[in-house]
Scaffold this active site. Structure first.
Site, PDB file in Angstrom:
ATOM      1  N   LYS A   1      36.541  12.394  29.835  1.00 19.33           N
ATOM      2  CA  LYS A   1      36.196  10.969  29.755  1.00 19.33           C
ATOM      3  C   LYS A   1      36.212  10.614  28.268  1.00 19.33           C
ATOM      4  O   LYS A   1      35.284  10.927  27.530  1.00 19.33           O
ATOM      5  CB  LYS A   1      34.807  10.749  30.368  1.00 19.33           C
ATOM      6  CG  LYS A   1      34.501   9.349  30.852  1.00 19.33           C
ATOM      7  CD  LYS A   1      34.489   8.289  29.797  1.00 19.33           C
ATOM      8  CE  LYS A   1      33.218   8.210  28.995  1.00 19.33           C
ATOM      9  NZ  LYS A   1      33.304   7.214  27.872  1.00 19.33           N
TER      10      LYS A   1
ATOM     11  N   CYS B   1      32.254  12.655  11.281  1.00 19.70           N
ATOM     12  CA  CYS B   1      30.970  13.376  11.268  1.00 19.70           C
ATOM     13  C   CYS B   1      30.837  14.108   9.947  1.00 19.70           C
ATOM     14  O   CYS B   1      29.740  14.445   9.523  1.00 19.70           O
ATOM     15  CB  CYS B   1      30.849  14.397  12.385  1.00 19.70           C
ATOM     16  SG  CYS B   1      31.905  14.159  13.760  1.00 19.70           S
TER      17      CYS B   1
ATOM     18  N   GLU C   1      22.562   8.867   9.479  1.00 18.95           N
ATOM     19  CA  GLU C   1      24.017   8.789   9.517  1.00 18.95           C
ATOM     20  C   GLU C   1      24.437   7.330   9.682  1.00 18.95           C
ATOM     21  O   GLU C   1      23.989   6.653  10.605  1.00 18.95           O
ATOM     22  CB  GLU C   1      24.551   9.627  10.685  1.00 18.95           C
ATOM     23  CG  GLU C   1      26.067   9.643  10.723  1.00 18.95           C
ATOM     24  CD  GLU C   1      26.617  10.536  11.824  1.00 18.95           C
ATOM     25  OE1 GLU C   1      26.186  10.392  12.973  1.00 18.95           O
ATOM     26  OE2 GLU C   1      27.485  11.371  11.514  1.00 18.95           O
TER      27      GLU C   1
ATOM     28  N   GLU D   1      28.380  18.440  19.628  1.00 21.11           N
ATOM     29  CA  GLU D   1      28.762  18.231  18.232  1.00 21.11           C
ATOM     30  C   GLU D   1      28.327  16.820  17.884  1.00 21.11           C
ATOM     31  O   GLU D   1      28.870  15.851  18.419  1.00 21.11           O
ATOM     32  CB  GLU D   1      30.286  18.395  18.113  1.00 21.11           C
ATOM     33  CG  GLU D   1      30.787  18.427  16.712  1.00 21.11           C
ATOM     34  CD  GLU D   1      30.102  19.494  15.902  1.00 21.11           C
ATOM     35  OE1 GLU D   1      29.492  19.116  14.888  1.00 21.11           O
ATOM     36  OE2 GLU D   1      30.125  20.668  16.303  1.00 21.11           O
TER      37      GLU D   1
ATOM     38  N   GLY E   1      29.716  13.279  19.775  1.00 24.43           N
ATOM     39  CA  GLY E   1      29.325  11.875  19.642  1.00 24.43           C
ATOM     40  C   GLY E   1      27.982  11.762  18.968  1.00 24.43           C
ATOM     41  O   GLY E   1      27.590  12.636  18.178  1.00 24.43           O
TER      42      GLY E   1
ATOM     43  N   VAL F   1      22.879  10.230  22.129  1.00 28.18           N
ATOM     44  CA  VAL F   1      23.471  10.539  23.439  1.00 28.18           C
ATOM     45  C   VAL F   1      23.485  12.056  23.671  1.00 28.18           C
ATOM     46  O   VAL F   1      23.201  12.530  24.763  1.00 28.18           O
ATOM     47  CB  VAL F   1      24.895   9.943  23.559  1.00 28.18           C
ATOM     48  CG1 VAL F   1      25.575  10.388  24.847  1.00 28.18           C
ATOM     49  CG2 VAL F   1      24.848   8.421  23.478  1.00 28.18           C
ATOM     50  N   GLY F   2      23.788  12.806  22.602  1.00 32.34           N
ATOM     51  CA  GLY F   2      23.834  14.261  22.723  1.00 32.34           C
ATOM     52  C   GLY F   2      22.522  14.837  23.225  1.00 32.34           C
ATOM     53  O   GLY F   2      22.496  15.758  24.042  1.00 32.34           O
TER      54      GLY F   2
END
Ligand code: UN1
Length: 512
Positions: free
Chosen positions: A192, A301, A403, A267, A245, A249-250
Protein backbone atom coordinates in the site's frame (compact mmCIF):
# COMPACT_ATOMS: atom_id res chain seq x y z
CA UNK A 1 -22.56 22.95 -39.35
CA UNK A 2 -19.03 23.80 -38.27
CA UNK A 3 -19.93 24.17 -34.62
CA UNK A 4 -20.76 20.52 -33.82
CA UNK A 5 -17.67 19.31 -35.69
CA UNK A 6 -15.50 21.61 -33.63
CA UNK A 7 -17.19 20.42 -30.47
CA UNK A 8 -16.45 16.81 -31.38
CA UNK A 9 -12.79 17.59 -31.89
CA UNK A 10 -12.60 19.41 -28.57
CA UNK A 11 -14.25 16.54 -26.75
CA UNK A 12 -11.99 14.01 -28.37
CA UNK A 13 -8.95 16.04 -27.47
CA UNK A 14 -10.24 16.48 -23.97
CA UNK A 15 -10.67 12.75 -23.69
CA UNK A 16 -7.18 12.14 -25.00
CA UNK A 17 -5.65 14.42 -22.41
CA UNK A 18 -7.92 13.55 -19.47
CA UNK A 19 -5.92 12.14 -16.55
CA UNK A 20 -5.93 8.35 -16.67
CA UNK A 21 -7.60 6.17 -14.05
CA UNK A 22 -5.36 3.48 -12.62
CA UNK A 23 -6.24 0.17 -10.97
CA UNK A 24 -5.14 -2.10 -8.14
CA UNK A 25 -3.10 -5.19 -9.02
CA UNK A 26 -4.52 -8.30 -7.40
CA UNK A 27 -3.82 -11.91 -8.41
CA UNK A 28 -2.10 -10.73 -11.58
CA UNK A 29 -5.09 -8.65 -12.77
CA UNK A 30 -5.73 -4.91 -12.84
CA UNK A 31 -8.93 -4.21 -10.98
CA UNK A 32 -10.86 -1.20 -9.70
CA UNK A 33 -11.56 -0.83 -5.99
CA UNK A 34 -14.68 -2.75 -5.00
CA UNK A 35 -16.53 0.49 -4.16
CA UNK A 36 -15.49 1.98 -7.52
CA UNK A 37 -14.17 5.12 -5.82
CA UNK A 38 -10.99 6.89 -6.83
CA UNK A 39 -8.87 9.74 -5.49
CA UNK A 40 -6.95 12.35 -7.49
CA UNK A 41 -3.16 12.47 -7.48
CA UNK A 42 -2.01 16.09 -7.94
CA UNK A 43 1.28 17.52 -9.11
CA UNK A 44 2.70 19.42 -6.10
CA UNK A 45 4.48 21.87 -8.43
CA UNK A 46 1.14 22.82 -10.00
CA UNK A 47 -1.99 21.47 -8.40
CA UNK A 48 -4.03 22.21 -11.54
CA UNK A 49 -2.24 19.24 -13.07
CA UNK A 50 -3.89 15.96 -12.11
CA UNK A 51 -1.47 13.10 -12.60
CA UNK A 52 -4.18 10.45 -12.44
CA UNK A 53 -6.98 8.87 -10.44
CA UNK A 54 -6.23 5.89 -8.22
CA UNK A 55 -8.45 3.37 -6.45
CA UNK A 56 -9.70 4.63 -3.09
CA UNK A 57 -9.42 1.15 -1.63
CA UNK A 58 -10.87 -0.17 1.60
CA UNK A 59 -10.80 -3.34 3.70
CA UNK A 60 -12.61 -5.29 0.96
CA UNK A 61 -9.78 -4.69 -1.50
CA UNK A 62 -7.18 -5.53 1.13
CA UNK A 63 -9.10 -8.74 1.78
CA UNK A 64 -8.91 -9.72 -1.91
CA UNK A 65 -5.22 -8.80 -2.19
CA UNK A 66 -4.25 -10.71 0.96
CA UNK A 67 -6.23 -13.73 -0.25
CA UNK A 68 -4.36 -13.61 -3.58
CA UNK A 69 -1.01 -13.37 -1.80
CA UNK A 70 -1.95 -16.24 0.52
CA UNK A 71 -2.93 -18.41 -2.42
CA UNK A 72 0.31 -17.71 -4.27
CA UNK A 73 2.49 -18.27 -1.21
CA UNK A 74 2.75 -22.09 -0.98
CA UNK A 75 3.95 -22.35 -4.58
CA UNK A 76 6.25 -19.30 -4.52
CA UNK A 77 7.86 -20.53 -1.33
CA UNK A 78 9.07 -23.60 -3.17
CA UNK A 79 10.54 -21.76 -6.17
CA UNK A 80 14.32 -21.96 -5.69
CA UNK A 81 15.81 -18.58 -4.69
CA UNK A 82 18.06 -18.35 -7.79
CA UNK A 83 14.89 -18.67 -9.90
CA UNK A 84 13.09 -16.06 -7.82
CA UNK A 85 16.15 -13.88 -8.39
CA UNK A 86 15.80 -14.17 -12.16
CA UNK A 87 12.45 -12.38 -12.04
CA UNK A 88 14.04 -9.68 -9.90
CA UNK A 89 16.93 -9.30 -12.32
CA UNK A 90 14.44 -8.86 -15.18
CA UNK A 91 12.64 -6.18 -13.17
CA UNK A 92 15.98 -4.35 -12.92
CA UNK A 93 16.39 -4.54 -16.70
CA UNK A 94 12.89 -3.15 -17.26
CA UNK A 95 13.51 -0.29 -14.83
CA UNK A 96 16.69 0.61 -16.71
CA UNK A 97 14.81 0.68 -19.99
CA UNK A 98 12.02 2.83 -18.51
CA UNK A 99 14.16 4.90 -16.14
CA UNK A 100 13.50 8.22 -17.83
CA UNK A 101 9.72 7.79 -18.06
CA UNK A 102 9.44 6.49 -14.49
CA UNK A 103 11.54 9.36 -13.15
CA UNK A 104 9.51 11.90 -15.09
CA UNK A 105 6.25 10.53 -13.67
CA UNK A 106 7.79 10.49 -10.22
CA UNK A 107 8.76 14.16 -10.37
CA UNK A 108 5.26 14.96 -11.55
CA UNK A 109 3.59 13.25 -8.62
CA UNK A 110 6.14 13.87 -5.87
CA UNK A 111 7.84 17.12 -6.81
CA UNK A 112 11.57 16.51 -6.34
CA UNK A 113 13.80 17.51 -9.23
CA UNK A 114 14.36 15.14 -12.13
CA UNK A 115 18.01 14.53 -11.24
CA UNK A 116 16.84 13.20 -7.89
CA UNK A 117 13.98 11.08 -9.21
CA UNK A 118 16.49 9.53 -11.61
CA UNK A 119 18.54 8.72 -8.52
CA UNK A 120 15.47 7.24 -6.85
CA UNK A 121 14.81 4.96 -9.84
CA UNK A 122 18.51 4.10 -9.97
CA UNK A 123 18.33 3.03 -6.34
CA UNK A 124 15.58 0.54 -7.21
CA UNK A 125 17.71 -0.74 -10.10
CA UNK A 126 20.71 -1.11 -7.78
CA UNK A 127 18.52 -2.94 -5.31
CA UNK A 128 17.22 -5.29 -8.03
CA UNK A 129 20.73 -6.28 -9.07
CA UNK A 130 21.96 -6.58 -5.50
CA UNK A 131 19.03 -8.73 -4.38
CA UNK A 132 19.09 -10.83 -7.56
CA UNK A 133 22.74 -11.68 -6.86
CA UNK A 134 21.84 -12.73 -3.34
CA UNK A 135 19.50 -15.38 -4.76
CA UNK A 136 22.58 -17.54 -5.25
CA UNK A 137 23.79 -16.88 -1.72
CA UNK A 138 21.18 -16.44 1.03
CA UNK A 139 23.83 -18.03 3.18
CA UNK A 140 23.08 -19.99 6.29
CA UNK A 141 25.54 -21.77 8.59
CA UNK A 142 26.80 -25.26 8.88
CA UNK A 143 28.36 -25.95 12.21
CA UNK A 144 29.46 -28.68 14.53
CA UNK A 145 27.31 -30.80 16.78
CA UNK A 146 28.18 -31.75 20.33
CA UNK A 147 27.16 -35.31 19.47
CA UNK A 148 28.90 -37.74 17.14
CA UNK A 149 27.20 -38.62 13.86
CA UNK A 150 24.97 -35.58 13.97
CA UNK A 151 24.90 -32.68 11.54
CA UNK A 152 23.73 -29.12 12.30
CA UNK A 153 22.89 -26.23 9.98
CA UNK A 154 20.67 -23.18 9.51
CA UNK A 155 18.62 -22.09 6.51
CA UNK A 156 16.46 -19.06 5.85
CA UNK A 157 12.77 -19.75 5.68
CA UNK A 158 10.00 -17.59 4.27
CA UNK A 159 7.53 -15.97 6.64
CA UNK A 160 4.31 -15.81 4.64
CA UNK A 161 2.25 -12.86 3.43
CA UNK A 162 3.88 -9.48 4.13
CA UNK A 163 2.09 -6.12 4.31
CA UNK A 164 4.26 -3.27 3.07
CA UNK A 165 3.44 0.38 3.65
CA UNK A 166 5.71 2.86 1.91
CA UNK A 167 6.22 6.64 2.01
CA UNK A 168 6.12 9.30 -0.68
CA UNK A 169 9.64 10.72 -0.36
CA UNK A 170 11.37 7.83 -2.12
CA UNK A 171 8.46 6.55 -4.17
CA UNK A 172 10.22 3.63 -5.88
CA UNK A 173 13.49 3.19 -3.95
CA UNK A 174 11.83 2.42 -0.61
CA UNK A 175 9.25 0.04 -2.13
CA UNK A 176 12.23 -1.75 -3.75
CA UNK A 177 13.93 -2.07 -0.33
CA UNK A 178 10.89 -3.97 0.87
CA UNK A 179 9.38 -5.86 -2.07
CA UNK A 180 12.61 -7.28 -3.47
CA UNK A 181 14.11 -8.91 -0.36
CA UNK A 182 10.62 -10.01 0.70
CA UNK A 183 9.97 -11.97 -2.48
CA UNK A 184 13.54 -13.22 -2.77
CA UNK A 185 13.06 -14.85 0.64
CA UNK A 186 9.94 -16.63 -0.67
CA UNK A 187 7.25 -14.39 0.79
CA UNK A 188 4.34 -12.90 -1.10
CA UNK A 189 3.36 -9.28 -0.55
CA UNK A 190 0.62 -6.69 -0.56
CA UNK A 191 1.93 -3.15 -0.91
CA UNK A 192 0.00 0.00 0.00
CA UNK A 193 2.00 3.01 -1.23
CA UNK A 194 1.54 6.55 0.12
CA UNK A 195 -1.49 8.22 -1.44
CA UNK A 196 0.74 11.02 -2.76
CA UNK A 197 2.87 8.73 -4.94
CA UNK A 198 0.93 5.69 -6.18
CA UNK A 199 2.02 6.12 -9.81
CA UNK A 200 5.65 5.23 -9.12
CA UNK A 201 4.64 1.98 -7.42
CA UNK A 202 2.13 1.29 -10.19
CA UNK A 203 5.03 1.51 -12.65
CA UNK A 204 7.16 -0.71 -10.44
CA UNK A 205 4.41 -3.33 -10.28
CA UNK A 206 4.02 -3.09 -14.07
CA UNK A 207 7.65 -4.18 -14.29
CA UNK A 208 6.91 -7.28 -12.17
CA UNK A 209 4.00 -8.08 -14.46
CA UNK A 210 6.17 -7.72 -17.55
CA UNK A 211 8.91 -9.83 -15.95
CA UNK A 212 6.37 -12.66 -15.73
CA UNK A 213 6.19 -12.88 -11.94
CA UNK A 214 3.52 -15.45 -11.02
CA UNK A 215 0.13 -13.88 -10.16
CA UNK A 216 -0.41 -13.10 -6.49
CA UNK A 217 3.25 -12.80 -5.50
CA UNK A 218 3.14 -8.98 -5.62
CA UNK A 219 -0.19 -7.23 -5.10
CA UNK A 220 -0.82 -3.49 -5.13
CA UNK A 221 -3.64 -1.72 -3.33
CA UNK A 222 -3.77 2.09 -3.38
CA UNK A 223 -5.57 4.31 -0.91
CA UNK A 224 -5.29 6.15 2.37
CA UNK A 225 -3.73 5.06 5.63
CA UNK A 226 -6.92 4.88 7.69
CA UNK A 227 -8.99 3.08 5.06
CA UNK A 228 -6.46 0.86 3.24
CA UNK A 229 -3.31 0.81 5.40
CA UNK A 230 -5.02 0.01 8.70
CA UNK A 231 -6.89 -3.12 7.49
CA UNK A 232 -3.62 -4.36 5.96
CA UNK A 233 -1.79 -4.01 9.28
CA UNK A 234 -4.48 -5.81 11.26
CA UNK A 235 -5.36 -8.53 8.75
CA UNK A 236 -4.93 -11.92 10.47
CA UNK A 237 -3.20 -13.52 7.46
CA UNK A 238 -0.47 -10.87 7.37
CA UNK A 239 2.55 -12.29 9.19
CA UNK A 240 4.82 -9.28 8.89
CA UNK A 241 4.31 -5.54 8.53
CA UNK A 242 7.09 -3.38 7.14
CA UNK A 243 6.48 0.34 7.43
CA UNK A 244 8.42 3.48 6.57
CA UNK A 245 6.87 6.78 7.56
CA UNK A 246 6.11 9.01 10.50
CA UNK A 247 6.99 8.09 14.06
CA UNK A 248 3.41 8.75 15.09
CA UNK A 249 1.96 6.17 12.65
CA UNK A 250 4.86 3.78 13.24
CA UNK A 251 4.09 3.62 16.96
CA UNK A 252 0.45 2.76 16.26
CA UNK A 253 1.52 0.02 13.84
CA UNK A 254 4.03 -1.35 16.37
CA UNK A 255 1.31 -1.56 19.01
CA UNK A 256 -1.15 -3.27 16.68
CA UNK A 257 1.46 -5.70 15.39
CA UNK A 258 2.53 -6.58 18.94
CA UNK A 259 -1.06 -7.13 19.94
CA UNK A 260 -1.64 -9.49 17.03
CA UNK A 261 1.75 -11.22 17.35
CA UNK A 262 3.06 -10.10 13.97
CA UNK A 263 6.62 -9.38 13.01
CA UNK A 264 7.10 -5.68 12.40
CA UNK A 265 9.88 -3.55 10.93
CA UNK A 266 9.73 0.20 11.28
CA UNK A 267 11.73 2.98 9.71
CA UNK A 268 10.63 6.32 11.10
CA UNK A 269 11.91 9.82 11.76
CA UNK A 270 15.32 11.41 12.01
CA UNK A 271 16.90 14.60 13.31
CA UNK A 272 20.25 14.23 11.65
CA UNK A 273 23.24 16.41 12.41
CA UNK A 274 26.31 17.44 10.50
CA UNK A 275 29.16 18.37 12.85
CA UNK A 276 31.58 20.90 11.37
CA UNK A 277 34.89 21.07 13.24
CA UNK A 278 37.31 23.99 13.19
CA UNK A 279 39.74 21.99 11.03
CA UNK A 280 37.12 21.09 8.42
CA UNK A 281 37.40 21.91 4.76
CA UNK A 282 34.70 24.59 4.98
CA UNK A 283 34.01 24.74 1.26
CA UNK A 284 33.27 21.00 1.29
CA UNK A 285 31.28 21.21 4.51
CA UNK A 286 29.06 23.97 3.13
CA UNK A 287 28.47 22.06 -0.09
CA UNK A 288 27.59 18.95 1.93
CA UNK A 289 25.30 20.89 4.24
CA UNK A 290 23.38 22.43 1.32
CA UNK A 291 22.89 19.05 -0.33
CA UNK A 292 22.10 17.32 2.98
CA UNK A 293 19.61 19.95 4.10
CA UNK A 294 17.88 20.92 0.88
CA UNK A 295 18.15 17.85 -1.37
CA UNK A 296 14.60 16.47 -1.86
CA UNK A 297 13.50 19.82 -0.34
CA UNK A 298 14.60 18.39 3.01
CA UNK A 299 12.04 15.60 2.78
CA UNK A 300 14.38 12.75 3.65
CA UNK A 301 14.52 10.80 6.89
CA UNK A 302 18.26 11.38 6.56
CA UNK A 303 18.06 15.15 5.89
CA UNK A 304 20.65 17.31 7.65
CA UNK A 305 18.28 19.39 9.74
CA UNK A 306 20.96 20.35 12.29
CA UNK A 307 24.37 21.84 11.56
CA UNK A 308 26.51 21.78 14.69
CA UNK A 309 29.37 24.15 14.01
CA UNK A 310 32.55 24.85 15.99
CA UNK A 311 32.58 28.40 17.39
CA UNK A 312 35.88 29.18 15.66
CA UNK A 313 34.44 28.72 12.17
CA UNK A 314 30.76 29.42 12.70
CA UNK A 315 30.82 32.96 11.39
CA UNK A 316 32.49 32.06 8.11
CA UNK A 317 30.48 28.85 7.71
CA UNK A 318 27.20 30.68 8.29
CA UNK A 319 28.01 33.37 5.79
CA UNK A 320 29.00 30.85 3.12
CA UNK A 321 25.98 28.65 3.80
CA UNK A 322 23.47 31.49 3.63
CA UNK A 323 25.02 32.74 0.41
CA UNK A 324 24.75 29.28 -1.20
CA UNK A 325 21.25 28.72 0.11
CA UNK A 326 19.98 32.01 -1.25
CA UNK A 327 21.40 31.14 -4.65
CA UNK A 328 19.43 27.86 -4.88
CA UNK A 329 16.92 27.92 -7.70
CA UNK A 330 13.52 26.81 -6.45
CA UNK A 331 11.03 25.71 -9.07
CA UNK A 332 9.16 22.81 -10.69
CA UNK A 333 11.18 19.61 -10.64
CA UNK A 334 10.63 19.05 -14.35
CA UNK A 335 12.37 22.33 -15.17
CA UNK A 336 16.07 21.45 -15.64
CA UNK A 337 17.04 24.80 -14.08
CA UNK A 338 15.40 23.96 -10.74
CA UNK A 339 17.56 22.74 -7.88
CA UNK A 340 14.87 22.47 -5.20
CA UNK A 341 11.29 21.41 -5.94
CA UNK A 342 8.09 21.90 -3.95
CA UNK A 343 7.09 20.03 -0.82
CA UNK A 344 4.70 17.20 -1.46
CA UNK A 345 1.28 18.48 -0.40
CA UNK A 346 -0.76 21.09 1.44
CA UNK A 347 -0.38 19.39 4.84
CA UNK A 348 3.37 19.27 4.45
CA UNK A 349 3.42 22.93 3.39
CA UNK A 350 1.48 23.94 6.48
CA UNK A 351 3.55 21.75 8.77
CA UNK A 352 6.84 23.23 7.54
CA UNK A 353 5.55 26.82 7.72
CA UNK A 354 4.30 26.09 11.22
CA UNK A 355 7.76 24.95 12.31
CA UNK A 356 9.31 28.04 10.72
CA UNK A 357 6.92 30.10 12.78
CA UNK A 358 7.85 28.22 15.95
CA UNK A 359 11.54 28.76 15.15
CA UNK A 360 10.99 32.48 14.85
CA UNK A 361 8.66 33.00 17.79
CA UNK A 362 8.90 30.30 20.44
CA UNK A 363 12.52 29.25 19.82
CA UNK A 364 13.64 32.82 19.12
CA UNK A 365 16.17 31.56 16.61
CA UNK A 366 17.66 33.93 14.06
CA UNK A 367 16.03 33.53 10.64
CA UNK A 368 18.96 33.98 8.26
CA UNK A 369 17.26 33.27 4.96
CA UNK A 370 14.08 31.82 3.48
CA UNK A 371 11.21 31.35 5.89
CA UNK A 372 8.36 31.93 3.47
CA UNK A 373 6.20 30.25 0.89
CA UNK A 374 7.11 31.28 -2.66
CA UNK A 375 4.19 32.49 -4.74
CA UNK A 376 5.60 34.49 -7.63
CA UNK A 377 3.99 33.67 -10.98
CA UNK A 378 3.20 29.99 -11.50
CA UNK A 379 4.86 29.03 -8.22
CA UNK A 380 1.60 30.13 -6.58
CA UNK A 381 -0.02 26.95 -7.93
CA UNK A 382 2.49 24.72 -6.12
CA UNK A 383 3.82 24.11 -2.62
CA UNK A 384 7.12 25.94 -2.79
CA UNK A 385 9.04 27.05 0.29
CA UNK A 386 12.22 29.11 0.19
CA UNK A 387 15.17 27.11 1.58
CA UNK A 388 15.41 28.26 5.17
CA UNK A 389 18.38 28.62 7.51
CA UNK A 390 18.07 29.45 11.19
CA UNK A 391 21.13 30.62 13.11
CA UNK A 392 21.97 30.67 16.82
CA UNK A 393 19.65 27.79 17.51
CA UNK A 394 19.65 26.36 21.03
CA UNK A 395 20.07 22.56 21.07
CA UNK A 396 16.89 22.05 23.10
CA UNK A 397 14.65 24.28 21.00
CA UNK A 398 11.74 22.78 19.09
CA UNK A 399 13.27 23.18 15.62
CA UNK A 400 16.43 21.46 16.84
CA UNK A 401 14.53 18.55 18.38
CA UNK A 402 11.55 17.71 16.16
CA UNK A 403 11.62 16.36 12.65
CA UNK A 404 10.43 19.05 10.23
CA UNK A 405 10.75 17.13 6.94
CA UNK A 406 11.12 20.23 4.81
CA UNK A 407 13.73 22.69 3.48
CA UNK A 408 14.69 24.01 6.90
CA UNK A 409 17.98 23.64 8.74
CA UNK A 410 19.27 24.94 12.06
CA UNK A 411 22.82 26.09 12.81
CA UNK A 412 23.74 25.22 16.40
CA UNK A 413 27.00 26.59 17.81
CA UNK A 414 29.31 24.27 19.74
CA UNK A 415 32.37 24.86 21.93
CA UNK A 416 34.47 21.84 21.05
CA UNK A 417 34.31 18.23 19.86
CA UNK A 418 32.84 16.82 23.09
CA UNK A 419 30.17 19.50 23.11
CA UNK A 420 29.35 18.72 19.46
CA UNK A 421 28.87 15.02 20.19
CA UNK A 422 26.68 15.76 23.22
CA UNK A 423 24.47 18.06 21.15
CA UNK A 424 24.35 15.63 18.21
CA UNK A 425 23.25 12.81 20.52
CA UNK A 426 20.79 14.95 22.45
CA UNK A 427 17.71 14.12 20.40
CA UNK A 428 15.15 11.34 20.41
CA UNK A 429 16.19 9.98 17.00
CA UNK A 430 19.27 8.18 15.73
CA UNK A 431 19.30 7.65 11.99
CA UNK A 432 22.23 9.44 10.34
CA UNK A 433 25.04 11.79 11.35
CA UNK A 434 28.11 13.30 9.73
CA UNK A 435 31.34 14.99 10.74
CA UNK A 436 33.56 17.25 8.69
CA UNK A 437 37.11 17.23 10.02
CA UNK A 438 40.64 16.69 8.77
CA UNK A 439 41.69 15.04 12.04
CA UNK A 440 41.64 11.26 11.65
CA UNK A 441 41.45 10.72 15.41
CA UNK A 442 38.40 12.96 15.70
CA UNK A 443 36.81 11.16 12.77
CA UNK A 444 37.18 7.80 14.48
CA UNK A 445 36.00 9.14 17.83
CA UNK A 446 32.93 10.53 16.10
CA UNK A 447 32.25 7.21 14.36
CA UNK A 448 32.48 5.54 17.74
CA UNK A 449 30.41 8.03 19.74
CA UNK A 450 27.65 9.33 17.46
CA UNK A 451 24.45 7.52 18.40
CA UNK A 452 23.07 6.74 14.95
CA UNK A 453 22.65 3.79 12.61
CA UNK A 454 24.58 5.55 9.83
CA UNK A 455 27.58 7.84 10.15
CA UNK A 456 29.47 9.74 7.45
CA UNK A 457 32.90 11.34 7.53
CA UNK A 458 33.45 14.32 5.24
CA UNK A 459 30.17 13.65 3.46
CA UNK A 460 26.60 14.74 4.26
CA UNK A 461 23.98 12.71 6.12
CA UNK A 462 22.32 11.50 2.92
CA UNK A 463 23.49 9.14 0.22
CA UNK A 464 23.12 5.62 1.61
CA UNK A 465 23.90 2.76 -0.79
CA UNK A 466 21.65 -0.29 -1.11
CA UNK A 467 24.17 -3.03 -0.30
CA UNK A 468 24.78 -1.64 3.19
CA UNK A 469 22.32 -1.68 6.07
CA UNK A 470 20.04 1.35 6.38
CA UNK A 471 18.25 2.26 9.57
CA UNK A 472 18.57 3.86 12.93
CA UNK A 473 18.41 3.59 16.68
CA UNK A 474 16.34 5.30 19.40
CA UNK A 475 13.08 6.75 18.02
CA UNK A 476 14.06 6.04 14.43
CA UNK A 477 13.47 2.33 14.27
CA UNK A 478 12.78 -0.89 16.09
CA UNK A 479 16.07 -2.67 15.62
CA UNK A 480 15.83 -3.69 11.98
CA UNK A 481 17.87 -2.62 8.98
CA UNK A 482 16.78 -2.34 5.37
CA UNK A 483 19.30 -2.73 2.56
CA UNK A 484 22.31 -5.01 2.70
CA UNK A 485 22.04 -8.68 3.55
CA UNK A 486 20.68 -7.43 6.88
CA UNK A 487 17.33 -6.86 5.11
CA UNK A 488 16.93 -10.65 4.95
CA UNK A 489 16.74 -10.67 8.74
CA UNK A 490 13.43 -8.86 8.40
CA UNK A 491 11.98 -10.95 5.63
CA UNK A 492 13.01 -14.45 6.67
CA UNK A 493 13.06 -16.62 9.74
CA UNK A 494 16.00 -18.80 10.67
CA UNK A 495 15.28 -22.48 10.66
CA UNK A 496 17.76 -24.69 12.51
CA UNK A 497 18.17 -28.22 11.18
CA UNK A 498 19.70 -31.22 12.94
CA UNK A 499 20.32 -34.48 11.16
CA UNK A 500 21.20 -37.42 13.35
CA UNK A 501 22.81 -40.17 11.32
CA UNK A 502 23.89 -42.35 14.28
CA UNK A 503 20.91 -44.66 13.98
CA UNK A 504 20.24 -44.46 17.72
CA UNK A 505 18.69 -42.02 20.20
CA UNK A 506 21.29 -39.45 21.22
CA UNK A 507 20.43 -36.96 23.94
CA UNK A 508 21.94 -33.48 23.86
CA UNK A 509 23.01 -32.11 27.27
CA UNK A 510 22.19 -35.37 29.06
CA UNK A 511 25.38 -36.80 30.43
CA UNK A 512 24.30 -39.93 32.30
C1 UN1 B 1 15.39 8.69 3.29
O1 UN1 B 1 16.22 9.41 3.83
O2 UN1 B 1 14.20 8.88 3.47
O3 UN1 B 1 20.43 7.79 1.86
C2 UN1 B 1 15.85 7.62 2.36
C3 UN1 B 1 19.80 8.40 1.01
C4 UN1 B 1 18.89 7.66 0.07
C5 UN1 B 1 17.73 7.09 0.78
C6 UN1 B 1 17.13 8.03 1.76
N1 UN1 B 1 19.65 6.64 -0.59
O4 UN1 B 1 19.91 9.59 0.92
Amino acid sequence: MSTPAKKTVTNARKKATAPPTYANYIQGAWVASKNGEVFANHNPADTRDIVGYFPHSTAEDIEAAVAAAAEAYPRWRLVPPPKRAEYIFRVGEILIRDKEAISHDMTREMGKVLKETRGDTQEAIDMAYFVAGEGRRLYGQTTTSELANKFAMTVRDAIGVCGLITPWNFPIAIPSWKILPAILCGNTVVIKPAEDTPLSVYRFVKAFEEAGLPPGVVNLVTGYGETAGAPLVTHPTIRLVSFTGSTQVGRIIATQAADKGKKCSLEMGGKNAIVVMDDANLELAVEGAVWGAFGTAGQRCTAASRLIVHKKVIKKFTQMLVERTQALRVGPGLDPASEVGPVVNQDQLERVLHYIDIGRTRDKAKLLCGGTRLTEGDLAHGYFIAPTVFGDVAPQSVIAQEEIFGPVTAIIPCQDFEDAITIANGVGYGLSAAIYTSDINRAFQAMRDLETGICYVNAPTIGAEVHLPFGGIKGTGNGHREGGVQAFEIFSEWKTLYVDFSGRLQKAQITD
